[in-house]
Motif scaffolding. Sequence first.
Motif, PDB file in Angstrom:
ATOM      1  N   GLY A 126       0.780  -1.225   0.000  1.00 18.54           N
ATOM      2  CA  GLY A 126       0.000   0.000   0.000  1.00 18.54           C
ATOM      3  C   GLY A 126       0.812   1.275   0.000  1.00 18.54           C
ATOM      4  O   GLY A 126       0.254   2.355   0.102  1.00 18.54           O
ATOM      5  N   TRP A 127       2.159   1.158  -0.106  1.00 20.64           N
ATOM      6  CA  TRP A 127       2.918   2.400  -0.124  1.00 20.64           C
ATOM      7  C   TRP A 127       3.882   2.406  -1.284  1.00 20.64           C
ATOM      8  O   TRP A 127       3.498   2.571  -2.420  1.00 20.64           O
ATOM      9  N   TRP A 128       5.196   2.142  -1.041  1.00 22.46           N
ATOM     10  CA  TRP A 128       6.160   2.364  -2.109  1.00 22.46           C
ATOM     11  C   TRP A 128       6.043   1.347  -3.232  1.00 22.46           C
ATOM     12  O   TRP A 128       5.938   1.692  -4.395  1.00 22.46           O
ATOM     13  N   TRP A 129       6.051   0.069  -2.856  1.00 22.54           N
ATOM     14  CA  TRP A 129       6.275  -0.939  -3.890  1.00 22.54           C
ATOM     15  C   TRP A 129       5.073  -1.109  -4.802  1.00 22.54           C
ATOM     16  O   TRP A 129       5.192  -1.042  -6.019  1.00 22.54           O
ATOM     17  N   VAL A 130       3.895  -1.319  -4.234  1.00 20.99           N
ATOM     18  CA  VAL A 130       2.734  -1.563  -5.083  1.00 20.99           C
ATOM     19  C   VAL A 130       2.317  -0.311  -5.837  1.00 20.99           C
ATOM     20  O   VAL A 130       1.511  -0.374  -6.753  1.00 20.99           O
ATOM     21  N   HIS A 131       2.846   0.830  -5.458  1.00 24.61           N
ATOM     22  CA  HIS A 131       2.549   2.052  -6.200  1.00 24.61           C
ATOM     23  C   HIS A 131       3.604   2.330  -7.263  1.00 24.61           C
ATOM     24  O   HIS A 131       3.724   3.444  -7.759  1.00 24.61           O
ATOM     25  N   GLY A 132       4.379   1.319  -7.587  1.00 23.70           N
ATOM     26  CA  GLY A 132       5.319   1.450  -8.692  1.00 23.70           C
ATOM     27  C   GLY A 132       6.565   2.233  -8.351  1.00 23.70           C
ATOM     28  O   GLY A 132       7.275   2.681  -9.252  1.00 23.70           O
ATOM     29  N   GLN A 133       6.849   2.412  -7.057  1.00 26.12           N
ATOM     30  CA  GLN A 133       8.011   3.195  -6.654  1.00 26.12           C
ATOM     31  C   GLN A 133       9.177   2.277  -6.284  1.00 26.12           C
ATOM     32  O   GLN A 133       8.993   1.176  -5.791  1.00 26.12           O
ATOM     33  N   LEU A 134      10.381   2.756  -6.519  1.00 29.72           N
ATOM     34  CA  LEU A 134      11.609   2.130  -6.022  1.00 29.72           C
ATOM     35  C   LEU A 134      11.754   0.677  -6.459  1.00 29.72           C
ATOM     36  O   LEU A 134      12.144  -0.189  -5.679  1.00 29.72           O
ATOM     37  N   GLN A 135      11.460   0.400  -7.716  1.00 32.99           N
ATOM     38  CA  GLN A 135      11.542  -0.975  -8.183  1.00 32.99           C
ATOM     39  C   GLN A 135      12.972  -1.433  -8.434  1.00 32.99           C
ATOM     40  O   GLN A 135      13.195  -2.603  -8.729  1.00 32.99           O
ATOM     41  N   ASP A 136      13.933  -0.533  -8.303  1.00 29.69           N
ATOM     42  CA  ASP A 136      15.335  -0.932  -8.418  1.00 29.69           C
ATOM     43  C   ASP A 136      16.008  -0.989  -7.047  1.00 29.69           C
ATOM     44  O   ASP A 136      17.228  -0.942  -6.945  1.00 29.69           O
ATOM     45  N   TYR A 137      15.198  -1.102  -5.993  1.00 33.38           N
ATOM     46  CA  TYR A 137      15.696  -1.205  -4.624  1.00 33.38           C
ATOM     47  C   TYR A 137      15.325  -2.560  -4.032  1.00 33.38           C
ATOM     48  O   TYR A 137      14.289  -3.136  -4.375  1.00 33.38           O
ATOM     49  N   LEU A 138      16.168  -3.062  -3.128  1.00 33.65           N
ATOM     50  CA  LEU A 138      15.712  -4.080  -2.197  1.00 33.65           C
ATOM     51  C   LEU A 138      14.759  -3.388  -1.228  1.00 33.65           C
ATOM     52  O   LEU A 138      15.064  -2.302  -0.721  1.00 33.65           O
ATOM     53  N   VAL A 139      13.599  -3.970  -0.995  1.00 33.65           N
ATOM     54  CA  VAL A 139      12.626  -3.362  -0.089  1.00 33.65           C
ATOM     55  C   VAL A 139      12.387  -4.326   1.068  1.00 33.65           C
ATOM     56  O   VAL A 139      11.877  -5.423   0.884  1.00 33.65           O
ATOM     57  N   MET A 140      12.779  -3.906   2.249  1.00 32.77           N
ATOM     58  CA  MET A 140      12.710  -4.753   3.433  1.00 32.77           C
ATOM     59  C   MET A 140      11.581  -4.286   4.342  1.00 32.77           C
ATOM     60  O   MET A 140      11.444  -3.094   4.617  1.00 32.77           O
ATOM     61  N   ALA A 141      10.768  -5.228   4.806  1.00 33.97           N
ATOM     62  CA  ALA A 141       9.665  -4.919   5.715  1.00 33.97           C
ATOM     63  C   ALA A 141       9.836  -5.749   6.983  1.00 33.97           C
ATOM     64  O   ALA A 141       9.519  -6.935   7.006  1.00 33.97           O
ATOM     65  N   PRO A 142      10.375  -5.158   8.039  1.00 36.81           N
ATOM     66  CA  PRO A 142      10.623  -5.912   9.273  1.00 36.81           C
ATOM     67  C   PRO A 142       9.375  -6.052  10.129  1.00 36.81           C
ATOM     68  O   PRO A 142       8.334  -5.445   9.861  1.00 36.81           O
ATOM     69  N   THR A 143       9.488  -6.848  11.172  1.00 36.28           N
ATOM     70  CA  THR A 143       8.411  -6.997  12.138  1.00 36.28           C
ATOM     71  C   THR A 143       9.002  -7.061  13.537  1.00 36.28           C
ATOM     72  O   THR A 143      10.047  -7.670  13.753  1.00 36.28           O
ATOM     73  N   VAL A 144       8.338  -6.403  14.479  1.00 38.43           N
ATOM     74  CA  VAL A 144       8.776  -6.461  15.876  1.00 38.43           C
ATOM     75  C   VAL A 144       7.624  -6.858  16.793  1.00 38.43           C
ATOM     76  O   VAL A 144       7.701  -6.707  17.994  1.00 38.43           O
ATOM     77  N   GLY A 145       6.546  -7.367  16.239  1.00 41.91           N
ATOM     78  CA  GLY A 145       5.380  -7.724  17.046  1.00 41.91           C
ATOM     79  C   GLY A 145       4.395  -6.582  17.045  1.00 41.91           C
ATOM     80  O   GLY A 145       3.513  -6.501  16.198  1.00 41.91           O
ATOM     81  N   GLN A 146       4.533  -5.651  17.976  1.00 41.74           N
ATOM     82  CA  GLN A 146       3.751  -4.430  17.949  1.00 41.74           C
ATOM     83  C   GLN A 146       4.517  -3.389  17.144  1.00 41.74           C
ATOM     84  O   GLN A 146       5.664  -3.585  16.779  1.00 41.74           O
ATOM     85  N   SER A 147       3.870  -2.274  16.883  1.00 36.95           N
ATOM     86  CA  SER A 147       4.520  -1.253  16.056  1.00 36.95           C
ATOM     87  C   SER A 147       5.129  -0.140  16.901  1.00 36.95           C
ATOM     88  O   SER A 147       5.276   0.981  16.437  1.00 36.95           O
ATOM     89  N   HIS A 148       5.512  -0.457  18.130  1.00 37.98           N
ATOM     90  CA  HIS A 148       6.160   0.528  19.001  1.00 37.98           C
ATOM     91  C   HIS A 148       7.666   0.502  18.737  1.00 37.98           C
ATOM     92  O   HIS A 148       8.461   0.121  19.597  1.00 37.98           O
ATOM     93  N   TRP A 149       8.033   0.919  17.546  1.00 33.82           N
ATOM     94  CA  TRP A 149       9.411   0.784  17.082  1.00 33.82           C
ATOM     95  C   TRP A 149      10.415   1.505  17.976  1.00 33.82           C
ATOM     96  O   TRP A 149      11.580   1.120  18.045  1.00 33.82           O
ATOM     97  N   TRP A 150       9.989   2.581  18.625  1.00 32.08           N
ATOM     98  CA  TRP A 150      10.907   3.421  19.389  1.00 32.08           C
ATOM     99  C   TRP A 150      11.244   2.847  20.766  1.00 32.08           C
ATOM    100  O   TRP A 150      12.136   3.348  21.438  1.00 32.08           O
TER     101      TRP A 150
END
Length: 436
Positions: A126-150
């Motif tokens: 729903g953001w960069w990749w499926v909108h046709g952006q940054l197709q020459d990049y490795l795109v990494m999507a991590p997970t930490v359980g909840q989204s309290h990244w800080w």
Amino acid sequence: MRRRIFVLAILGAAVLLAFGSSGRAASAKLARKIIEYINTDAGSDREAVAKQAILDMKPKPEDIAEAFSGRKLKKYKQIEIEEVDVPGTEKYYSIIIPRGYNGRKKFPMVVCLHGGGSTSGKGYEGWWWVHGQLQDYLVMAPTVGQSHWWKPQEKKILLREIRHALLNFAVDPDRVCRGGFPTGGAGTGAIGRRHPHHCAALGPAAGAPRGETGADMDTRLFENLTNTYMLIQHGSKDNPEVSRLAEHRLKKIPGMKDRFKYIEYEGVGHEHPMGKKIEYKSIMDGKRKSLTQAQDAADFAKFIKKKKRTPLPKEVIFITKGPNDLESYWFDVEAATYVARVEARAEGNEIRLTTKNIAAITVYLHPKLVDMGKQVKIIIDKKEVFRGIPQKSIETALETLKRDCDASRVFLWKKRFDLTSGGEKEKPDGEKKNSG
């Protein structure tokens, strides 16, 4: 006579070819041993055995980064989405492999931090990749359980996942960028301010800057970003006051004028601003598709193009709060109180550091920071604490590579200085004495 010269030339070429093949084989073997060492637990018997196997090969300290950069990696024949389990955790990350990836050429990488309503490990949706952006990049999507990244534990997991990606994929470490929406945006800013040496550029969207305990933004930490590019995006109807405060603070920091940009989308709430309708070729099935483009994705993609990190900046400002964020570009600190500060400058072969509320500091040296074949002088708080020719250390090279898997920041010397007693607490890796 000509025939003799021709034969000698053939023999010489054969010798050079054999020597080159032997050198490549030795480098490949060293790379395998380095990977084995990196994959061991710190302080374990397996780590000691793996390290000794490397030492037995008698490489030079400079060989460590070179062998790691040339390591053999998995090839991909087509675009794929990999889900990768991270050893030592119960977490995983997804990574999209771009077209043309062969395991040799280094690719830039974008780390996408998902928001509270997204699926873990699917931050690219729903953001960069499926909108046709940054197709020459490795795109990494991590997970930490909840989204309290800080928060400290989540942040620790995230950095471990990024390290794993740097180890196992052909990533250009100087072109790693991070972004997210919306709590992913808050996490992007919070982690970026505390660990700026890991990224070339940051792109928080719809995520007010946060501290480790919530929206208690400490604007002093923005000074850590003086060597980092940053784009903040926010909707005008999405309580943008904190982002506006961040913009105001960043504009006042010397050197940030050309590195920072703020975009506020008029009339947009807590959502992606929609841009123009576009047609693009799907990365997954190759079919032509159309959609309404997310404008923040397009703006972020444009902003980070060709952005590169300065892995060893000559001037560094580092402010830290608490016990969890103690590493900067080429020094680590042990903070004596809650808020500590270091201003560091490397000029020629002289390093000057000015500290506040620091109990101890470890300085790391790299050939691109100073000339390690000549005398180096280190001055802390106007006091000369070291003068000599640093002796390169393979132990330090291995230690710093294992810590971050960052080939651009494999240091060859370190020394710790105790700033509370006025004396050196631990011996350095070693140095050649120089009375001059």
